[in-house]
Scaffold this motif. Structure first.
Motif, PDB file in Angstrom:
ATOM      1  N   GLY A   1     -96.449  20.116 -35.344  1.00  0.00           N
ATOM      2  CA  GLY A   1     -96.926  20.388 -34.004  1.00  0.00           C
ATOM      3  C   GLY A   1     -96.673  19.198 -33.098  1.00  0.00           C
ATOM      4  N   ALA A   2     -97.730  18.657 -32.492  1.00  0.00           N
ATOM      5  CA  ALA A   2     -97.600  17.525 -31.576  1.00  0.00           C
ATOM      6  C   ALA A   2     -97.833  16.190 -32.268  1.00  0.00           C
TER       7      ALA A   2
ATOM      8  N   LEU B   1     -97.214  14.479 -23.025  1.00  0.00           N
ATOM      9  CA  LEU B   1     -97.394  15.920 -22.917  1.00  0.00           C
ATOM     10  C   LEU B   1     -97.327  16.322 -21.456  1.00  0.00           C
ATOM     11  N   GLU B   2     -96.997  17.578 -21.253  1.00  0.00           N
ATOM     12  CA  GLU B   2     -96.910  18.100 -19.895  1.00  0.00           C
ATOM     13  C   GLU B   2     -97.786  19.330 -19.777  1.00  0.00           C
TER      14      GLU B   2
ATOM     15  N   VAL C   1     -95.806  19.542 -25.618  1.00  0.00           N
ATOM     16  CA  VAL C   1     -95.127  18.271 -25.807  1.00  0.00           C
ATOM     17  C   VAL C   1     -94.044  18.197 -24.747  1.00  0.00           C
ATOM     18  N   ALA C   2     -94.008  17.103 -24.003  1.00  0.00           N
ATOM     19  CA  ALA C   2     -93.091  16.998 -22.862  1.00  0.00           C
ATOM     20  C   ALA C   2     -91.657  17.297 -23.274  1.00  0.00           C
ATOM     21  N   GLY C   3     -91.000  18.148 -22.503  1.00  0.00           N
ATOM     22  CA  GLY C   3     -89.615  18.499 -22.766  1.00  0.00           C
ATOM     23  C   GLY C   3     -89.421  19.519 -23.864  1.00  0.00           C
TER      24      GLY C   3
END
Length: 399
Positions: free
Chosen positions: A149-150, A308-309, A317-319
């Protein structure tokens, strides 16, 4: 009848409905010295009346919510802000009372060893006019990289030398209350028994485990599943994986396997919430898995080592398109769960209060309004919106 004398102020809450004995009852609530008390000795032995009477105007009084998995909030990330750990935990604790949370487990995601060594000793175990800290939930680093995951893959480890590995990783187990691990990342499952004997709850998650893997871990003392359905093998009819623990016949009848579930309207489909509720309701625990963006606007934030976004009410997760925690507060999760499952108001409340207390074996103090329990409770209206939050018999939030 005279007012009670001395420093032990007696408060009587009237015109209210209490969550007691798994139902709503029309009774007054009596509080003294931060505890909920039996009023009978007040009438018959002390023969006195309350110092303060509070008209609740028909509100529901429920035990305060308990969040076993929360990564941060209000701009604070517990795994990232190493230099301001104490202030960050205090800030989140004060923010959580607005959503009815009176106790929580600050959660650290998979991190480098030095991050644990730095942050864990700085987690305050007492807060000022905020939700109480029950101990730390370390989610990793002993997880499966295929279900990370993250969590940053380069920080993931396996438990090769039992408690020695754990102490090398965390530095100390003293403030840890819950450890999330993947059972297939553990060389000898006896370490689970040792952790349980030390008073630590072992939770299974971020895992590729089969049902038999999960059953063996439970037989060694694991008692919780981390965010059911998320970061684990999907249900399969020939091997249901960790999800199958909800209906396993290999678990003794006197054992309850609890499971956290994120009812934020994003992580878990309403039908999946209904499946979990109808299959094993007594083990169901609502968790937020909230991140630093809780209470903030869309934008770039952090979860542990990763950026993160938040966009359109979802955190990634960013991107990438990988979900990485929730931004829904606990009171919203309670309402979403109640609507999705059609369960009673009382059950939805207890899924966020009594059930997590039982999982941690603190139900004598938290999660109920029983006589002798801590006076941590909330006022709710019929829509289950939080009107006020009390901790230790002191009002710390009023809408």
């Amino acid at each position: 009848m005279a007012s009670c004398s001395g420093d032990s102020r007696l408060i009587q809450f009237f015109n209210c409905r209490l969550v007691r004995d798994h139902r709503l009852v029309e009774e007054d609530l009596w509080v003294r010295n931060g505890k909920i008390i039996n009023p009978e000795p007040i009438f018959f032995d002390e023969r006195c009346k309350a110092h303060t009477l509070i008209n609740c105007e028909g509100a529901i009084i429920a035990p305060g919510y308990i969040d076993l998995q929360i990564n941060g909030g209000y701009g604070v990330d517990f795994s990232y802000d190493k230099d301001t750990t104490e202030q960050g935990v205090q800030k989140v604790a004060r923010g959580l009372v607005k959503s009815g949370v009176t106790s929580f487990c600050p959660t650290l995601v998979t991190s480098p060893n030095d991050t644990y060594h730095t942050i864990l000793p700085r987690i305050p175990m007492h807060t000022d006019r905020g939700a109480g800290v029950l101990g730390v939930h370390v989610e990793g680093p002993f997880i499966n990289p295929q279900k990370k995951g993250a969590h940053p893959e380069h920080c993931i480890q396996s438990i090769d030398n039992g408690l020695e590995t754990l102490c090398e990783t965390y530095g100390s187990l003293e403030r840890i209350k819950i450890i999330t691990l993947a059972p297939e990342q553990v060389k000898e499952l006896a370490v689970i028994s040792e952790l349980v004997e030390a008073g630590i709850v072992v939770s299974l998650g971020h895992s590729m485990a089969s049902l038999s893997d999960g059953e063996r871990a439970v037989q060694h003392g694991a008692s919780l599943i981390t965010h059911l359905f998320n970061a684990m093998l999907p249900f399969h009819h020939r091997d249901p994986g960790l999800v199958g623990l909800l209906a396993s016949d290999a678990i003794p009848a006197d054992r309850t396997v609890y499971f956290g579930i994120i009812a934020d309207g994003v992580h878990t489909h309403p039908a999946a919430l209904r499946i979990a509720y109808r299959t094993h309701c007594q083990g169901l625990i609502l968790v937020t898995d909230a991140i630093s963006a809780l209470g903030l606007e869309d934008g770039i934030h952090h979860i542990g080592q990763l950026p993160l976004e938040v966009k359109q009410g979802k955190a990634f997760v960013a991107g990438s398109d990988t979900l990485c925690g929730s931004i829904a507060p606990m009171d919203e999760c309670v309402r979403i769960f109640q609507r999705a499952t059609g369960c009673s108001q009382v059950f939805a409340i207890e899924a966020a209060s009594l059930h997590p207390a039982r999982c941690l074996r603190i139900e004598a103090e938290k999660g109920t309004l029983d006589f002798g329990s801590d006076a941590d409770f909330i006022f709710l209206n019929d829509e289950l919106e939080v009107l006020a939050t009390w901790i230790g018999g002191v009002c710390v939030h009023a809408k």
